[in-house]
Design a protein around this motif. Structure first.
Motif, PDB file in Angstrom:
ATOM      1  N   SER A  68       0.119   4.890   1.456  1.00  8.80           N
ATOM      2  CA  SER A  68      -0.903   5.430   2.356  1.00  8.80           C
ATOM      3  C   SER A  68      -1.969   4.346   2.538  1.00  8.80           C
ATOM      4  O   SER A  68      -1.655   3.238   2.938  1.00  8.80           O
ATOM      5  N   ASP A  69      -3.220   4.624   2.209  1.00 10.25           N
ATOM      6  CA  ASP A  69      -4.262   3.611   2.356  1.00 10.25           C
ATOM      7  C   ASP A  69      -4.655   2.982   1.028  1.00 10.25           C
ATOM      8  O   ASP A  69      -5.589   2.175   0.976  1.00 10.25           O
ATOM      9  N   LYS A  93       0.832  -1.199   0.000  1.00 10.54           N
ATOM     10  CA  LYS A  93       0.000   0.000   0.000  1.00 10.54           C
ATOM     11  C   LYS A  93       0.869   1.252   0.000  1.00 10.54           C
ATOM     12  O   LYS A  93       1.968   1.265   0.557  1.00 10.54           O
TER      13      LYS A  93
END
Length: 394
Positions: A145-146, A143
């Motif tokens: 970040s998200d 990933k």
């Protein structure tokens, strides 16, 4: 090439072939009916070892109805039964064994360094040095970040080629993908070189396991270099040892017989990044099971961050072959090349293997299917033949 499913690895499956069936079996305490976690299961004729999960559940896999299995736990009387006997009601009740526990005499050891010495000595004396193979599951997420940019999961084989092999110590155990699916975004592709994608991390858990055994806290040459202290907050059975070395620190969980149950590396600088092709800092947990006092890495979970990316990799040993296994240096050579560039293939029979739901896969827009993972490179036909050969053990 036909790629047949031979061992089912998720719960709540009940499919039938002409000769065999797969059942999710629950192991419980006879009186309380509570689950008994992490019991050991051995398929006697085939000499395959399995571990029930934390809920006391194991999957029989591609076993024939007449196959006998033995269920053991240190606190209970062993049970031997057949698949045919439990197929209609897949629940096994274990009887608490007061007599065995009363016979166990535990002498407390007050020196944490002495405990570590006993743990390493037991591990080095008991570990298998000859080649062995296991059926296993691997999953990886990357990933930024998200945002998910890469995902993979595979059921394949973990092969250790033996201490006496010609291969370097850190390359003696690896995971080789069989039934596999991969998804990614364009960003993942841009991280690679020469218009290829970065390597999958399927070999990373085994690489670190070899680091721990050969150069880390379980090494007969290096364990003395670690500082060790009791974890005063631990109130479970056995011992909990906090350790600190030049490149890592963490916690050892050990039973009263100095068998290693778990290593938690809070920080290590020796995790290999398949994307950046160098060692990275991260955290890892390794859990161990024992078959006839022989330690087996039952599960490995690791995470690390590098270059703005967060990696999560999971490995689970689902079925350990307990008897002899022969493999040549030439076969290992073919498999090692295949580990970096596996054939990506799944079909309708693969659905029961996967842990990630379809909704998770909708987060990535590209798939790899029916071809080698790395574009413009051929996968090894000889390695695929070896993968097919490994299936016959399970």
């Amino acid at each position: 090439m036909s790629r047949l499913l031979v061992f089912v690895l998720i719960l709540n499956v009940n499919w039938v072939t002409a000769q065999s069936s797969s059942y999710s079996v629950h192991v419980v305490d006879q009186q309380s009916k509570e689950p008994v976690p992490y019991v050991h299961v051995v398929v006697l004729k085939k000499q395959i070892g399995m571990i029930a999960d934390e809920n006391g559940v194991f999957t029989t896999g591609d076993l024939e109805n007449q196959d006998s299995i033995k269920i053991t736990h240190v606190a209970y009387k062993p049970v031997v039964t057949t698949i045919d006997a439990i197929k209609d009601e897949p629940v096994i009740e274990l009887i608490y064994n007061d007599q065995v526990l009363d016979q166990v005499v535990v002498t407390a050891v007050s020196d944490p360094k002495l405990i570590l010495e006993k743990v390493v000595s037991h591990y080095r004396r008991s570990r298998r040095t000859s080649p062995h193979v296991a059926k296993a599951y691997y999953a990886e997420e990357v990933k930024r970040s998200d945002e998910l940019i890469f995902i993979a999961e595979s059921v394949g084989y973990s092969v250790f080629c033996g201490d006496s092999s010609n291969w370097a110590s850190l390359a003696r155990q690896n995971f080789y993908c069989d039934i596999t699916r991969v998804g990614y975004h364009d960003e993942w592709m841009s991280l690679g070189k020469n218009n290829t994608k970065p390597p999958m991390g399927n070999y990373v858990p085994m690489n670190y396991l070899m680091v721990v055994e050969n150069y880390g806290i379980l090494s007969s040459d290096h364990w003395r270099d670690y500082q060790v202290a009791f974890d005063d907050s631990y109130d479970g059975d056995g011992y909990a040892l906090l350790f600190s070395g030049e490149r890592e620190k963490g916690l050892l969980l050990v039973n009263d017989h100095f068998q290693l149950k778990e290593i938690r590396f809070f920080r290590t600088n020796d995790l290999w990044s398949s994307v950046f092709n160098k060692r990275s800092s991260g955290a890892i947990t390794i859990r161990y099971a024992y078959f006839d006092d022989v330690p087996v890495a039952h599960s490995i979970f690791l995470t690390y961050k590098k270059g703005g990316l967060t990696h999560y990799i999971k490995y689970e040993n689902k079925a350990q072959k307990l008897d002899e296994f022969d493999v040549t240096n030439e076969q290992i050579g073919a498999l090692q090349r295949y580990a970096r560039n596996p054939f990506i293939s799944s079909d309708d029979t693969s659905e029961d293997l996967w842990r990630y739901p379809d909704a998770f896969w909708e987060k990535v827009d590209k798939r790899r299917e029916g071809k080698s993972y790395i574009e413009n490179e051929d996968y090894s036909e000889s390695a695929l033949l070896m993968i097919e050969e490994l299936k016959r053990f399970f």
